[in-house]
Motif scaffolding. Structure first.
Motif, PDB file in Angstrom:
ATOM      1  N   LEU A 183       0.831  -1.202   0.000  1.00 43.23           N
ATOM      2  CA  LEU A 183       0.000   0.000   0.000  1.00 43.23           C
ATOM      3  C   LEU A 183       0.868   1.256   0.000  1.00 43.23           C
ATOM      4  CD1 LEU A 183      -2.960   0.893   0.052  1.00 43.23           C
ATOM      5  CD2 LEU A 183      -2.860   0.832   2.538  1.00 43.23           C
ATOM      6  N   ASN A 184       1.941   1.251   0.759  1.00 46.44           N
ATOM      7  CA  ASN A 184       2.860   2.403   0.793  1.00 46.44           C
ATOM      8  C   ASN A 184       3.506   2.632  -0.577  1.00 46.44           C
ATOM      9  OD1 ASN A 184       2.350   2.957   3.496  1.00 46.44           O
ATOM     10  ND2 ASN A 184       4.089   1.749   4.211  1.00 46.44           N
ATOM     11  N   ASN A 224       0.865   3.920  -3.077  1.00 49.21           N
ATOM     12  CA  ASN A 224       0.593   5.339  -2.823  1.00 49.21           C
ATOM     13  C   ASN A 224       1.738   6.226  -3.293  1.00 49.21           C
ATOM     14  OD1 ASN A 224      -2.000   6.148  -1.352  1.00 49.21           O
ATOM     15  ND2 ASN A 224      -1.457   4.197  -0.423  1.00 49.21           N
ATOM     16  N   GLU A 225       2.957   5.776  -3.103  1.00 51.77           N
ATOM     17  CA  GLU A 225       4.103   6.565  -3.566  1.00 51.77           C
ATOM     18  C   GLU A 225       4.065   6.720  -5.085  1.00 51.77           C
ATOM     19  OE1 GLU A 225       8.964   6.429  -3.801  1.00 51.77           O
ATOM     20  OE2 GLU A 225       8.007   5.434  -2.102  1.00 51.77           O
ATOM     21  N   ILE A 279       1.493   6.632  -7.014  1.00 57.01           N
ATOM     22  CA  ILE A 279       0.378   7.504  -7.387  1.00 57.01           C
ATOM     23  C   ILE A 279       0.679   8.958  -7.026  1.00 57.01           C
ATOM     24  CG2 ILE A 279      -2.041   8.072  -6.913  1.00 57.01           C
ATOM     25  CD1 ILE A 279      -2.493   4.990  -6.556  1.00 57.01           C
ATOM     26  N   LYS A 280       1.188   9.179  -5.835  1.00 57.28           N
ATOM     27  CA  LYS A 280       1.408  10.555  -5.365  1.00 57.28           C
ATOM     28  C   LYS A 280       2.659  11.199  -5.953  1.00 57.28           C
ATOM     29  CE  LYS A 280      -0.949   9.883  -0.957  1.00 57.28           C
ATOM     30  NZ  LYS A 280      -0.771   9.761   0.491  1.00 57.28           N
ATOM     31  N   GLN A 288      -3.219  12.200 -10.404  1.00 59.60           N
ATOM     32  CA  GLN A 288      -4.243  11.171 -10.234  1.00 59.60           C
ATOM     33  C   GLN A 288      -5.266  11.172 -11.363  1.00 59.60           C
ATOM     34  OE1 GLN A 288      -5.468  10.485  -6.185  1.00 59.60           O
ATOM     35  NE2 GLN A 288      -7.547   9.987  -6.816  1.00 59.60           N
ATOM     36  N   ALA A 318      -8.582   6.544  -6.125  1.00 60.72           N
ATOM     37  CA  ALA A 318      -8.626   6.868  -4.689  1.00 60.72           C
ATOM     38  C   ALA A 318      -8.822   5.590  -3.863  1.00 60.72           C
ATOM     39  CB  ALA A 318      -9.740   7.867  -4.400  1.00 60.72           C
ATOM     40  N   TRP A 357      -7.820   2.585  -4.780  1.00 58.92           N
ATOM     41  CA  TRP A 357      -6.530   1.875  -4.809  1.00 58.92           C
ATOM     42  C   TRP A 357      -5.645   2.383  -3.687  1.00 58.92           C
ATOM     43  CZ3 TRP A 357      -5.027   2.924 -10.613  1.00 58.92           C
ATOM     44  CH2 TRP A 357      -5.912   2.243 -11.463  1.00 58.92           C
ATOM     45  N   LYS A 358      -5.617   3.703  -3.537  1.00 56.05           N
ATOM     46  CA  LYS A 358      -4.770   4.315  -2.513  1.00 56.05           C
ATOM     47  C   LYS A 358      -5.201   3.911  -1.106  1.00 56.05           C
ATOM     48  CE  LYS A 358      -4.141   8.754  -3.025  1.00 56.05           C
ATOM     49  NZ  LYS A 358      -4.348  10.162  -3.408  1.00 56.05           N
ATOM     50  N   ARG A 359      -6.497   3.822  -0.882  1.00 58.11           N
ATOM     51  CA  ARG A 359      -7.016   3.474   0.443  1.00 58.11           C
ATOM     52  C   ARG A 359      -6.896   1.992   0.751  1.00 58.11           C
ATOM     53  NH1 ARG A 359     -11.372   6.166  -1.107  1.00 58.11           N
ATOM     54  NH2 ARG A 359     -12.706   4.334  -1.007  1.00 58.11           N
ATOM     55  N   SER A 416       3.397   6.172 -14.172  1.00 59.00           N
ATOM     56  CA  SER A 416       4.045   6.789 -13.016  1.00 59.00           C
ATOM     57  C   SER A 416       5.561   6.796 -13.134  1.00 59.00           C
ATOM     58  CB  SER A 416       3.647   6.061 -11.725  1.00 59.00           C
ATOM     59  OG  SER A 416       4.226   4.755 -11.691  1.00 59.00           O
TER      60      SER A 416
END
Length: 138
Positions: free
Chosen positions: A8-9, A12-13, A15-16, A22, A37, A39-41, A57
């Motif tokens: 998950l980390n 998120n990296e 994506i962010k 996004q 969103a 996916w990130k959660r 990405s």
């Protein structure tokens, strides 16, 4: 052993901090912004969308999925090969892959990514496509 939290980390990296926002990721993966969103959660993403996320990405598929190797893509074709091997996917080429076709593949992927991240506009793509057609009509 990799954990869901670790995945998950990394997800998120990518994506962010990746090369696309996004909204562009959603367009590239042909999903809604709400899906990205989620996916990130939750960290629930299909293999195909994970690969597409890696492409847009700039983060390697295997790094996002397992945390192995380098983070960033250094070769589009290598990232694709790793994905294909990891997922036991089959790919068939019209001709043998060689250095020239690898360069063509990298060019196509670069154009695709530039368009998805809005570095190239729709109008630029239209002009580029017209130019390429004139080359192939000779």
């Amino acid at each position: 052993m990799d954990t869901h939290e670790g995945f998950l980390n990394r997800l998120n990296e990518a994506i962010k901090d990746g090369d696309a926002k996004q909204v562009r990721i959603a367009e590239y993966c042909d999903v809604s912004e709400q899906a990205v969103a989620r996916w990130k959660r939750k960290g629930q993403i299909s293999k195909n969308n994970l690969f597409s996320l890696s492409e847009i990405s700039g983060y390697r598929y295997l790094w996002i999925k397992h945390g192995t190797g380098t983070k960033r893509i250094s070769s589009v074709s290598e990232n694709r090969r790793e994905y294909m091997e990891e997922e036991n996917a089959k790919v068939y080429y019209a001709r043998d892959t060689d250095t020239e076709s690898s360069e063509v593949e990298q060019l196509i992927e670069a154009i695709r990514k530039a368009h998805a991240t809005k570095v190239l506009s729709d109008q630029s793509i239209t002009h580029l496509a017209s130019f390429i057609k004139t080359l192939t009509n000779r």
